[in-house]
Scaffold this motif. Structure first.
Motif, PDB file in Angstrom:
ATOM      1  N   ASP A 138       0.863  -1.175   0.000  1.00  0.00           N
ATOM      2  CA  ASP A 138       0.000   0.000   0.000  1.00  0.00           C
ATOM      3  C   ASP A 138       0.901   1.227   0.000  1.00  0.00           C
ATOM      4  N   PRO A 139       1.388   1.627  -1.181  1.00  0.00           N
ATOM      5  CA  PRO A 139       2.352   2.738  -1.231  1.00  0.00           C
ATOM      6  C   PRO A 139       1.712   4.078  -0.885  1.00  0.00           C
ATOM      7  N   VAL A 140       2.528   5.015  -0.421  1.00  0.00           N
ATOM      8  CA  VAL A 140       2.068   6.363  -0.116  1.00  0.00           C
ATOM      9  C   VAL A 140       1.552   7.019  -1.396  1.00  0.00           C
ATOM     10  N   ILE A 141       2.265   6.785  -2.490  1.00  0.00           N
ATOM     11  CA  ILE A 141       1.878   7.325  -3.797  1.00  0.00           C
ATOM     12  C   ILE A 141       1.674   6.146  -4.741  1.00  0.00           C
ATOM     13  N   GLY A 142       0.581   6.155  -5.483  1.00  0.00           N
ATOM     14  CA  GLY A 142       0.348   5.093  -6.459  1.00  0.00           C
ATOM     15  C   GLY A 142      -0.703   4.101  -5.992  1.00  0.00           C
ATOM     16  N   TYR A 143      -0.918   3.088  -6.804  1.00  0.00           N
ATOM     17  CA  TYR A 143      -1.966   2.102  -6.557  1.00  0.00           C
ATOM     18  C   TYR A 143      -1.470   0.948  -5.695  1.00  0.00           C
ATOM     19  N   ASP A 144      -2.389   0.398  -4.884  1.00  0.00           N
ATOM     20  CA  ASP A 144      -2.066  -0.784  -4.094  1.00  0.00           C
ATOM     21  C   ASP A 144      -1.745  -1.933  -5.044  1.00  0.00           C
ATOM     22  N   SER A 145      -0.765  -2.745  -4.667  1.00  0.00           N
ATOM     23  CA  SER A 145      -0.370  -3.856  -5.529  1.00  0.00           C
ATOM     24  C   SER A 145       0.065  -5.044  -4.699  1.00  0.00           C
ATOM     25  N   GLU A 146       0.095  -6.160  -5.368  1.00  0.00           N
ATOM     26  CA  GLU A 146       0.633  -7.380  -4.773  1.00  0.00           C
ATOM     27  C   GLU A 146       2.016  -7.581  -5.369  1.00  0.00           C
ATOM     28  N   SER A 147       2.970  -7.963  -4.533  1.00  0.00           N
ATOM     29  CA  SER A 147       4.327  -8.226  -5.003  1.00  0.00           C
ATOM     30  C   SER A 147       4.795  -9.578  -4.503  1.00  0.00           C
ATOM     31  N   VAL A 148       5.776 -10.120  -5.214  1.00  0.00           N
ATOM     32  CA  VAL A 148       6.495 -11.291  -4.737  1.00  0.00           C
ATOM     33  C   VAL A 148       7.824 -10.762  -4.226  1.00  0.00           C
ATOM     34  N   VAL A 149       8.152 -11.069  -2.980  1.00  0.00           N
ATOM     35  CA  VAL A 149       9.439 -10.645  -2.446  1.00  0.00           C
ATOM     36  C   VAL A 149      10.319 -11.869  -2.231  1.00  0.00           C
ATOM     37  N   LEU A 150      11.604 -11.666  -2.411  1.00  0.00           N
ATOM     38  CA  LEU A 150      12.580 -12.737  -2.253  1.00  0.00           C
ATOM     39  C   LEU A 150      13.327 -12.558  -0.938  1.00  0.00           C
ATOM     40  N   ARG A 151      13.728 -13.675  -0.349  1.00  0.00           N
ATOM     41  CA  ARG A 151      14.614 -13.674   0.810  1.00  0.00           C
ATOM     42  C   ARG A 151      15.802 -14.557   0.442  1.00  0.00           C
ATOM     43  N   VAL A 152      16.997 -13.965   0.512  1.00  0.00           N
ATOM     44  CA  VAL A 152      18.213 -14.662   0.107  1.00  0.00           C
ATOM     45  C   VAL A 152      19.125 -14.790   1.322  1.00  0.00           C
ATOM     46  N   THR A 153      19.653 -15.990   1.531  1.00  0.00           N
ATOM     47  CA  THR A 153      20.540 -16.256   2.656  1.00  0.00           C
ATOM     48  C   THR A 153      21.855 -16.831   2.146  1.00  0.00           C
ATOM     49  N   ASN A 154      22.947 -16.190   2.518  1.00  0.00           N
ATOM     50  CA  ASN A 154      24.282 -16.723   2.251  1.00  0.00           C
ATOM     51  C   ASN A 154      24.591 -17.675   3.404  1.00  0.00           C
ATOM     52  N   LYS A 155      24.682 -18.964   3.140  1.00  0.00           N
ATOM     53  CA  LYS A 155      24.898 -19.953   4.188  1.00  0.00           C
ATOM     54  C   LYS A 155      26.381 -20.212   4.458  1.00  0.00           C
ATOM     55  N   THR A 156      27.251 -19.533   3.734  1.00  0.00           N
ATOM     56  CA  THR A 156      28.691 -19.780   3.864  1.00  0.00           C
ATOM     57  C   THR A 156      29.338 -18.806   4.843  1.00  0.00           C
ATOM     58  N   LEU A 157      30.594 -19.077   5.135  1.00  0.00           N
ATOM     59  CA  LEU A 157      31.372 -18.221   6.030  1.00  0.00           C
ATOM     60  C   LEU A 157      32.225 -17.218   5.256  1.00  0.00           C
ATOM     61  N   THR A 158      31.962 -17.075   3.964  1.00  0.00           N
ATOM     62  CA  THR A 158      32.717 -16.147   3.124  1.00  0.00           C
ATOM     63  C   THR A 158      31.756 -15.215   2.384  1.00  0.00           C
ATOM     64  N   PRO A 159      32.233 -14.013   2.012  1.00  0.00           N
ATOM     65  CA  PRO A 159      31.396 -13.120   1.202  1.00  0.00           C
ATOM     66  C   PRO A 159      31.092 -13.781  -0.146  1.00  0.00           C
TER      67      PRO A 159
END
Length: 125
Positions: free
Chosen positions: A27-48
């Motif tokens: 529900d943005p301050v400006i513009g129309y309400d929308s549905e989005s797909v959001v991603l969650r990314v996890t680095n499982k390693t001990l290095t960048p």
């Protein structure tokens, strides 16, 4: 057909990283309400790590982004054991948010996301 689910759904999970997605209503301050797909990314390693992909977004059954590899190429530079997730905020990490459809009562037109693929998914150190 992409179904709206409750909670996080695993897209890929291996020894190095995990990518999940979920649907959220924005529900943005400006513009129309929308549905989005959001991603969650996890680095499982001990290095960048750098995780990259080309977003193939299908609206009403047609891939609208497949012919634009540069424009829809995303890269995340992640710290060891870091987790990042998309959100509605227009200033949040854009690569972690995919427009799904408009849900505003004043604007119901527009195409709907029917599928997405993180093509050429790659992780490098």
């Amino acid at each position: 057909q992409l179904a709206n689910t409750v909670g996080w759904v695993t897209y890929v999970d291996n020894s190095d990283f995990k990518i999940e997605f979920r649907f959220i209503d924005c529900d943005p301050v400006i513009g129309y309400d929308s549905e989005s797909v959001v991603l969650r990314v996890t680095n499982k390693t001990l290095t960048p790590q750098t995780i990259s992909w080309h977003a193939h977004l299908h609206y009403n059954g047609v891939c609208k982004t497949c012919d634009y590899p540069e424009e829809y190429y995303h890269e995340l530079h992640m710290k060891p054991k870091q987790e990042v997730a998309g959100e509605c905020d227009m200033y949040s990490e854009n690569s972690l948010k995919i427009f799904s459809k408009f849900i505003d009562k004043n604007y119901t037109k527009g195409e709907k996301l029917t599928a997405f693929e993180l093509a050429k998914l790659n992780m490098s150190k």
